[in-house]
Design a protein around this motif. Structure first.
Motif, PDB file in Angstrom:
ATOM      1  N   PHE A 240       0.835  -1.201   0.000  1.00  0.00           N
ATOM      2  CA  PHE A 240       0.000   0.000   0.000  1.00  0.00           C
ATOM      3  C   PHE A 240       0.869   1.250   0.000  1.00  0.00           C
ATOM      4  O   PHE A 240       0.671   2.171  -0.804  1.00  0.00           O
ATOM      5  CB  PHE A 240      -0.922  -0.006   1.222  1.00  0.00           C
ATOM      6  CG  PHE A 240      -1.792   1.212   1.338  1.00  0.00           C
ATOM      7  CD1 PHE A 240      -3.043   1.251   0.729  1.00  0.00           C
ATOM      8  CD2 PHE A 240      -1.373   2.330   2.046  1.00  0.00           C
ATOM      9  CE1 PHE A 240      -3.853   2.379   0.831  1.00  0.00           C
ATOM     10  CE2 PHE A 240      -2.170   3.454   2.150  1.00  0.00           C
ATOM     11  CZ  PHE A 240      -3.418   3.483   1.537  1.00  0.00           C
ATOM     12  N   PHE A 241       1.860   1.277   0.873  1.00  0.00           N
ATOM     13  CA  PHE A 241       2.718   2.467   0.959  1.00  0.00           C
ATOM     14  C   PHE A 241       3.718   2.529  -0.184  1.00  0.00           C
ATOM     15  O   PHE A 241       4.155   3.614  -0.575  1.00  0.00           O
ATOM     16  CB  PHE A 241       3.406   2.508   2.323  1.00  0.00           C
ATOM     17  CG  PHE A 241       2.449   2.744   3.441  1.00  0.00           C
ATOM     18  CD1 PHE A 241       1.850   3.989   3.605  1.00  0.00           C
ATOM     19  CD2 PHE A 241       2.103   1.722   4.314  1.00  0.00           C
ATOM     20  CE1 PHE A 241       0.946   4.206   4.629  1.00  0.00           C
ATOM     21  CE2 PHE A 241       1.196   1.930   5.343  1.00  0.00           C
ATOM     22  CZ  PHE A 241       0.611   3.184   5.508  1.00  0.00           C
ATOM     23  N   THR A 242       4.077   1.381  -0.754  1.00  0.00           N
ATOM     24  CA  THR A 242       4.890   1.395  -1.962  1.00  0.00           C
ATOM     25  C   THR A 242       4.140   2.073  -3.100  1.00  0.00           C
ATOM     26  O   THR A 242       4.719   2.829  -3.881  1.00  0.00           O
ATOM     27  CB  THR A 242       5.263  -0.040  -2.367  1.00  0.00           C
ATOM     28  OG1 THR A 242       6.080  -0.615  -1.351  1.00  0.00           O
ATOM     29  CG2 THR A 242       6.036  -0.050  -3.679  1.00  0.00           C
ATOM     30  N   ALA A 243       2.842   1.784  -3.206  1.00  0.00           N
ATOM     31  CA  ALA A 243       2.036   2.410  -4.253  1.00  0.00           C
ATOM     32  C   ALA A 243       1.929   3.915  -4.051  1.00  0.00           C
ATOM     33  O   ALA A 243       1.879   4.676  -5.018  1.00  0.00           O
ATOM     34  CB  ALA A 243       0.646   1.778  -4.299  1.00  0.00           C
ATOM     35  N   THR A 366      -3.832  -4.144  -2.633  1.00  0.00           N
ATOM     36  CA  THR A 366      -3.717  -2.840  -1.968  1.00  0.00           C
ATOM     37  C   THR A 366      -3.016  -1.801  -2.840  1.00  0.00           C
ATOM     38  O   THR A 366      -3.033  -0.610  -2.508  1.00  0.00           O
ATOM     39  CB  THR A 366      -2.942  -2.983  -0.646  1.00  0.00           C
ATOM     40  OG1 THR A 366      -1.618  -3.480  -0.933  1.00  0.00           O
ATOM     41  CG2 THR A 366      -3.631  -3.952   0.302  1.00  0.00           C
ATOM     42  N   LEU A 367      -2.379  -2.237  -3.932  1.00  0.00           N
ATOM     43  CA  LEU A 367      -1.626  -1.298  -4.772  1.00  0.00           C
ATOM     44  C   LEU A 367      -2.493  -0.195  -5.375  1.00  0.00           C
ATOM     45  O   LEU A 367      -2.134   0.985  -5.277  1.00  0.00           O
ATOM     46  CB  LEU A 367      -0.885  -2.060  -5.870  1.00  0.00           C
ATOM     47  CG  LEU A 367       0.300  -2.917  -5.413  1.00  0.00           C
ATOM     48  CD1 LEU A 367       0.820  -3.765  -6.562  1.00  0.00           C
ATOM     49  CD2 LEU A 367       1.418  -2.036  -4.858  1.00  0.00           C
ATOM     50  N   PRO A 368      -3.623  -0.524  -6.036  1.00  0.00           N
ATOM     51  CA  PRO A 368      -4.432   0.579  -6.576  1.00  0.00           C
ATOM     52  C   PRO A 368      -4.979   1.490  -5.492  1.00  0.00           C
ATOM     53  O   PRO A 368      -5.120   2.701  -5.706  1.00  0.00           O
ATOM     54  CB  PRO A 368      -5.557  -0.141  -7.335  1.00  0.00           C
ATOM     55  CG  PRO A 368      -5.591  -1.515  -6.779  1.00  0.00           C
ATOM     56  CD  PRO A 368      -4.181  -1.832  -6.390  1.00  0.00           C
ATOM     57  N   GLY A 393       4.371   5.262   6.977  1.00  0.00           N
ATOM     58  CA  GLY A 393       3.754   3.961   6.775  1.00  0.00           C
ATOM     59  C   GLY A 393       4.783   2.837   6.732  1.00  0.00           C
ATOM     60  O   GLY A 393       4.557   1.755   7.290  1.00  0.00           O
ATOM     61  N   PHE A 394       5.929   3.081   6.097  1.00  0.00           N
ATOM     62  CA  PHE A 394       6.967   2.060   6.044  1.00  0.00           C
ATOM     63  C   PHE A 394       7.495   1.713   7.439  1.00  0.00           C
ATOM     64  O   PHE A 394       7.918   0.581   7.689  1.00  0.00           O
ATOM     65  CB  PHE A 394       8.123   2.518   5.158  1.00  0.00           C
ATOM     66  CG  PHE A 394       7.984   2.114   3.721  1.00  0.00           C
ATOM     67  CD1 PHE A 394       8.319   0.849   3.307  1.00  0.00           C
ATOM     68  CD2 PHE A 394       7.494   3.014   2.778  1.00  0.00           C
ATOM     69  CE1 PHE A 394       8.182   0.463   1.985  1.00  0.00           C
ATOM     70  CE2 PHE A 394       7.352   2.648   1.455  1.00  0.00           C
ATOM     71  CZ  PHE A 394       7.691   1.366   1.052  1.00  0.00           C
ATOM     72  N   ASP A 439       4.916 -13.606  10.712  1.00  0.00           N
ATOM     73  CA  ASP A 439       4.656 -12.449   9.872  1.00  0.00           C
ATOM     74  C   ASP A 439       5.721 -12.230   8.825  1.00  0.00           C
ATOM     75  O   ASP A 439       6.752 -12.828   8.857  1.00  0.00           O
ATOM     76  CB  ASP A 439       4.535 -11.193  10.754  1.00  0.00           C
ATOM     77  CG  ASP A 439       3.769 -10.132  10.052  1.00  0.00           C
ATOM     78  OD1 ASP A 439       4.170  -8.971  10.145  1.00  0.00           O
ATOM     79  OD2 ASP A 439       2.788 -10.469   9.392  1.00  0.00           O
ATOM     80  N   ARG A 440       5.417 -11.327   7.914  1.00  0.00           N
ATOM     81  CA  ARG A 440       6.255 -11.040   6.778  1.00  0.00           C
ATOM     82  C   ARG A 440       6.197  -9.601   6.365  1.00  0.00           C
ATOM     83  O   ARG A 440       5.472  -8.811   6.923  1.00  0.00           O
ATOM     84  CB  ARG A 440       5.788 -11.880   5.600  1.00  0.00           C
ATOM     85  CG  ARG A 440       6.032 -13.333   5.826  1.00  0.00           C
ATOM     86  CD  ARG A 440       7.417 -13.577   5.569  1.00  0.00           C
ATOM     87  NE  ARG A 440       7.727 -14.916   5.836  1.00  0.00           N
ATOM     88  CZ  ARG A 440       8.012 -15.744   4.900  1.00  0.00           C
ATOM     89  NH1 ARG A 440       7.857 -15.419   3.676  1.00  0.00           N
ATOM     90  NH2 ARG A 440       8.449 -16.904   5.196  1.00  0.00           N
ATOM     91  N   ARG A 441       6.810  -9.346   5.228  1.00  0.00           N
ATOM     92  CA  ARG A 441       6.833  -8.001   4.699  1.00  0.00           C
ATOM     93  C   ARG A 441       6.501  -7.951   3.243  1.00  0.00           C
ATOM     94  O   ARG A 441       5.946  -8.890   2.720  1.00  0.00           O
ATOM     95  CB  ARG A 441       8.221  -7.416   4.930  1.00  0.00           C
ATOM     96  CG  ARG A 441       8.217  -5.945   4.754  1.00  0.00           C
ATOM     97  CD  ARG A 441       9.422  -5.436   4.119  1.00  0.00           C
ATOM     98  NE  ARG A 441       9.012  -4.189   3.564  1.00  0.00           N
ATOM     99  CZ  ARG A 441       9.708  -3.511   2.710  1.00  0.00           C
ATOM    100  NH1 ARG A 441      10.854  -3.943   2.333  1.00  0.00           N
ATOM    101  NH2 ARG A 441       9.240  -2.420   2.229  1.00  0.00           N
ATOM    102  N   THR A 442       6.840  -6.884   2.589  1.00  0.00           N
ATOM    103  CA  THR A 442       6.371  -6.617   1.237  1.00  0.00           C
ATOM    104  C   THR A 442       6.779  -7.651   0.228  1.00  0.00           C
ATOM    105  O   THR A 442       7.942  -7.965   0.082  1.00  0.00           O
ATOM    106  CB  THR A 442       6.929  -5.253   0.785  1.00  0.00           C
ATOM    107  OG1 THR A 442       6.715  -4.335   1.836  1.00  0.00           O
ATOM    108  CG2 THR A 442       6.282  -4.770  -0.457  1.00  0.00           C
TER     109      THR A 442
END
Length: 448
Positions: A240-243, A366-368, A393-394, A439-442
């Motif tokens: 989401f925050f990458t977008a 979550t990208l768009p 956000g990151f 858990d994980r990440r992007t």
């Protein structure tokens, strides 16, 4: 000698079909990363698009993951992967070629850019799901990390060279003509893939199966597996925050930092150097630290460097922006190699397409939304404010990682039969757990 045994002894890079796969990836990724610079510059410089319109263009490129992500996996599992990838490349080549054709004819509009973005996005969904499901057919499980590392190296190399070439082409030829390189890249990718000799058998239809049932089976596999479930949550947040970043960085670099197109390309290329280093070193880092540990460590250590993006207006300019991106993307690529290899090794072959598509839907859907949010923030409050929200956000992405059992897990399971690590009370077959999840990440912080 069986192909997989021969590959296991000689390594994936000595296998002809894998080299063809790499060559196709190199051609397609180079063209795509040239367009990463050129297409937004077409909108900003030639069509005078607003920040929100640029955000909408980014959203259109990724909307397909949200709209058709789930059924795409079920469809892919019913088809042979290699011919599907070739067709997807040809569709993307034609769509991209329409941009310079319309510009030369004087009829290019933002509406056409949106359509091109939507069409290429749909083709990309099918290509990516098929690609990740095809690789385990070429390589044995114990070579998936090396194979994915090689693919990440190719992608990161394209990230290093593509934006710089794209920025230079924009200055020399104009933004619309630079997009031609993307169409050529997709055509070359299709040719290399067509040259792969491995021919997979056509999937045997399961009597009584339906699209809805197939989608449900993929969802259940992901949601019942604690590690995959948390991958989806944290990666969706990171994407989401990458977008937000992808939707605002071109506007910020051009209109706030006042950089020329060639310099914009160099800034984005410098950022990709970090990704290349991450791809080269991911295997060694995972072996030394542990595949489980490297995931949360890579995010925790590199995420705070995102704060350099909004700070670059006060000091450092494009150089500071590039440094922040380089470090953040280093961590993202290290993460990518570890988690994609884990997913491919864990999932039964018959579910690979649906597993990858389900995760793409949950993580890339979550990208768009992030692109629209970034465009709206930049339009209403300025591009620097949008980047400040993005950086904040990151900082939140590592939190679920360090609070999960993954923090105490060195190695991850390599197959469906392996027990869940560091999660007492978890049934390894159903994924029903009695403690917190890992858990994980992007999945793709730099969005490849």
């Amino acid at each position: 000698m069986p192909a997989t045994i021969r590959t296991a002894k000689s390594g994936p890079l000595r296998m002809r079909d894998f080299r063809m796969l790499l060559a196709g990836a190199a051609a397609g990724q180079l063209g795509a990363h040239i367009t990463l610079v050129a297409l937004p510059l077409v909108a900003v410089l030639e069509l005078d698009a607003t920040a929100f319109e640029v955000g909408l263009l980014t959203a259109a490129e990724t909307a397909a993951f949200l709209v058709i992500g789930l059924p795409a996996g079920a469809w892919v599992d019913r088809m042979r992967k290699l011919p599907l990838m070739v067709r997807a490349d040809l569709v993307r080549a034609v769509a991209m070629a329409s941009v310079p054709a319309a510009a030369v004819a004087g009829v290019l509009t933002m509406a056409q850019l949106y359509v091109v973005a939507l069409v290429t996005g749909v083709a990309t969904v099918f290509f990516d799901v098929a690609h990740q499901s095809f690789l385990p057919q070429l390589l044995p499980r114990d070579h998936l990390v090396r194979g994915n590392g090689a693919l990440e190296t190719v992608r990161s190399s394209a990230q290093v060279t593509g934006p710089g070439i794209g920025g230079g082409l924009v200055q020399l030829l104009g933004a619309h003509l630079a997009v031609v390189a993307d169409a050529i890249g997709y055509l070359l990718s299709a040719l290399f893939l067509w040259g792969i000799r491995h021919r997979e058998p056509r999937p045997v239809p399961v009597p009584g199966s339906s699209l809805r049932a197939d989608i449900g089976e993929g969802l259940r596999f992901v949601l019942r597996q604690p590690l995959l479930r948390v991958i989806a949550v944290a990666t969706g947040l990171g994407n989401f925050f990458t977008a937000v970043l992808m939707a605002t960085q071109t506007v910020y670099l051009v209109r706030v930092l006042d950089l020329a197109p060639g310099t914009v390309g160099l800034v984005l290329s410098a950022a990709a150097v970090g990704g290349l280093l991450g791809a080269v070193g991911a295997g060694a880092l995972a072996a030394r630290v542990g595949q489980g540990r490297i995931i949360w460590l890579s995010v925790l250590v590199t995420g705070p460097f995102a704060l350099l993006w909004p700070l670059s207006e006060q000091v450092g300019g494009g150089a500071l922006f590039a440094l922040g991106s380089a470090v953040v993307f280093f961590g993202a690529v290290v993460y990518n190699v570890a988690q994609v290899s884990f997913r491919q090794g864990l999932c039964p072959p018959k579910l690979l397409g649906r597993m990858n598509a389900t995760l793409r839907f949950l993580m890339w859907g979550t990208l768009p939304l992030g692109a629209l949010a970034g465009g709206a923030l930049a339009d209403g409050f300025g591009a620097r404010t949008a980047l400040l929200c993005c950086a904040a956000g990151f900082l939140t992405v590592p939190l679920p990682l360090v609070l999960s059992p993954l923090r105490r897990t060195r190695d991850l399971p390599t197959g469906p039969e392996d027990p869940q690590p560091a999660a007492p009370g978890t049934d390894p077959r159903t994924g029903t757990d009695h403690q917190s999840d890992t858990d994980r990440r992007t999945e793709s912080a730099p969005l490849g």
